[in-house]
Design a protein around this motif. Structure first.
Motif, mmCIF file in Angstrom:
data_model
loop_
_atom_site.group_PDB
_atom_site.id
_atom_site.type_symbol
_atom_site.label_atom_id
_atom_site.label_comp_id
_atom_site.label_asym_id
_atom_site.label_seq_id
_atom_site.Cartn_x
_atom_site.Cartn_y
_atom_site.Cartn_z
ATOM 1 N N MET A 15 -1.193 3.219 40.954
ATOM 2 C CA MET A 15 -0.167 2.766 40.002
ATOM 3 C C MET A 15 1.055 2.218 40.742
ATOM 4 O O MET A 15 1.616 1.184 40.350
ATOM 5 C CB MET A 15 0.244 3.903 39.070
ATOM 6 C CG MET A 15 -0.822 4.266 38.069
ATOM 7 S SD MET A 15 -0.380 5.517 36.832
ATOM 8 C CE MET A 15 0.941 6.433 37.526
ATOM 9 N N LEU A 16 1.473 2.878 41.825
ATOM 10 C CA LEU A 16 2.604 2.387 42.605
ATOM 11 C C LEU A 16 2.291 1.044 43.257
ATOM 12 O O LEU A 16 3.145 0.157 43.304
ATOM 13 C CB LEU A 16 2.978 3.402 43.686
ATOM 14 C CG LEU A 16 3.938 4.497 43.303
ATOM 15 C CD1 LEU A 16 4.040 5.517 44.426
ATOM 16 C CD2 LEU A 16 5.303 3.936 42.983
ATOM 17 N N MET A 18 0.138 -1.282 42.240
ATOM 18 C CA MET A 18 0.110 -2.333 41.219
ATOM 19 C C MET A 18 1.524 -2.648 40.722
ATOM 20 O O MET A 18 1.857 -3.801 40.476
ATOM 21 C CB MET A 18 -0.795 -1.917 40.060
ATOM 22 C CG MET A 18 -2.245 -1.730 40.458
ATOM 23 S SD MET A 18 -2.957 -3.127 41.341
ATOM 24 C CE MET A 18 -3.050 -4.307 40.031
ATOM 25 N N SER A 19 2.347 -1.621 40.582
ATOM 26 C CA SER A 19 3.728 -1.838 40.172
ATOM 27 C C SER A 19 4.488 -2.627 41.237
ATOM 28 O O SER A 19 5.307 -3.489 40.917
ATOM 29 C CB SER A 19 4.412 -0.490 39.918
ATOM 30 O OG SER A 19 5.772 -0.666 39.640
ATOM 31 N N GLY A 20 4.219 -2.336 42.500
ATOM 32 C CA GLY A 20 4.870 -3.056 43.587
ATOM 33 C C GLY A 20 4.448 -4.509 43.659
ATOM 34 O O GLY A 20 5.252 -5.375 44.010
ATOM 35 N N ARG A 21 3.205 -4.787 43.333
ATOM 36 C CA ARG A 21 2.738 -6.183 43.338
ATOM 37 C C ARG A 21 3.342 -6.988 42.204
ATOM 38 O O ARG A 21 3.558 -8.188 42.340
ATOM 39 C CB ARG A 21 1.217 -6.224 43.234
ATOM 40 C CG ARG A 21 0.529 -5.762 44.501
ATOM 41 C CD ARG A 21 -0.939 -5.955 44.424
ATOM 42 N NE ARG A 21 -1.238 -7.377 44.324
ATOM 43 C CZ ARG A 21 -2.378 -7.864 43.870
ATOM 44 N NH1 ARG A 21 -3.327 -7.050 43.495
ATOM 45 N NH2 ARG A 21 -2.584 -9.156 43.807
ATOM 46 N N ASN A 22 3.597 -6.332 41.063
ATOM 47 C CA ASN A 22 4.102 -7.040 39.895
ATOM 48 C C ASN A 22 5.618 -7.024 39.784
ATOM 49 O O ASN A 22 6.157 -7.613 38.862
ATOM 50 C CB ASN A 22 3.498 -6.441 38.620
ATOM 51 C CG ASN A 22 2.008 -6.632 38.564
ATOM 52 O OD1 ASN A 22 1.470 -7.584 39.121
ATOM 53 N ND2 ASN A 22 1.314 -5.715 37.927
ATOM 54 N N ASN A 23 6.297 -6.360 40.705
ATOM 55 C CA ASN A 23 7.743 -6.242 40.637
ATOM 56 C C ASN A 23 8.393 -7.556 41.077
ATOM 57 O O ASN A 23 8.082 -8.081 42.145
ATOM 58 C CB ASN A 23 8.215 -5.097 41.537
ATOM 59 C CG ASN A 23 9.592 -4.626 41.177
ATOM 60 O OD1 ASN A 23 10.420 -5.393 40.729
ATOM 61 N ND2 ASN A 23 9.815 -3.352 41.370
ATOM 62 N N GLY A 29 9.549 -3.901 45.351
ATOM 63 C CA GLY A 29 8.093 -4.024 45.390
ATOM 64 C C GLY A 29 7.527 -3.565 46.719
ATOM 65 O O GLY A 29 6.507 -2.875 46.761
ATOM 66 N N GLU A 32 7.718 0.234 46.872
ATOM 67 C CA GLU A 32 6.658 0.854 46.074
ATOM 68 C C GLU A 32 5.317 0.792 46.793
ATOM 69 O O GLU A 32 4.547 1.756 46.785
ATOM 70 C CB GLU A 32 6.560 0.189 44.709
ATOM 71 C CG GLU A 32 7.708 0.527 43.795
ATOM 72 C CD GLU A 32 7.676 -0.232 42.488
ATOM 73 O OE1 GLU A 32 8.278 0.264 41.531
ATOM 74 O OE2 GLU A 32 7.052 -1.313 42.428
ATOM 75 N N ARG A 33 5.029 -0.329 47.437
ATOM 76 C CA ARG A 33 3.769 -0.442 48.171
ATOM 77 C C ARG A 33 3.744 0.462 49.392
ATOM 78 O O ARG A 33 2.708 1.033 49.728
ATOM 79 C CB ARG A 33 3.506 -1.891 48.553
ATOM 80 C CG ARG A 33 3.097 -2.716 47.329
ATOM 81 C CD ARG A 33 2.822 -4.111 47.702
ATOM 82 N NE ARG A 33 4.146 -4.704 47.992
ATOM 83 C CZ ARG A 33 4.355 -5.972 48.254
ATOM 84 N NH1 ARG A 33 3.355 -6.802 48.280
ATOM 85 N NH2 ARG A 33 5.557 -6.418 48.491
#
Length: 71
Positions: A15-16, A18-23, A29, A32-33
């Motif tokens: 989840m982190l 994917m959130s980092g890729r979409n930030n 981002g 998060e990654r």
């Protein structure tokens, strides 16, 4: 570490990631990654789970080698 904790940490890391890729903010981002990668390392190295350690070793061995040719 119990197996369900390992699965929970892996789910949080996905989840982190994917959130980092979409930030839209590059710095957040990247953070998060990095946190996601750190969680995966904790699961692989601390959980003492032979299956996860074997998968990590196989993935590391399949990484391409850097080319050593200099001109």
């Amino acid at each position: 570490m119990p197996w369900w904790t390992s699965l929970l940490f892996l789910a949080i890391s996905v989840m982190l990631w994917m959130s980092g890729r979409n930030n839209p903010d590059d710095v957040i981002g990247l953070l998060e990654r990095l946190l996601a990668a750190l969680l995966v390392l904790v699961v692989v190295l601390v959980s003492q789970n032979l299956v996860l350690e074997s998968v990590a070793l196989i993935a590391a061995l399949r990484l391409p080698f850097a080319s050593g040719s200099r001109h």
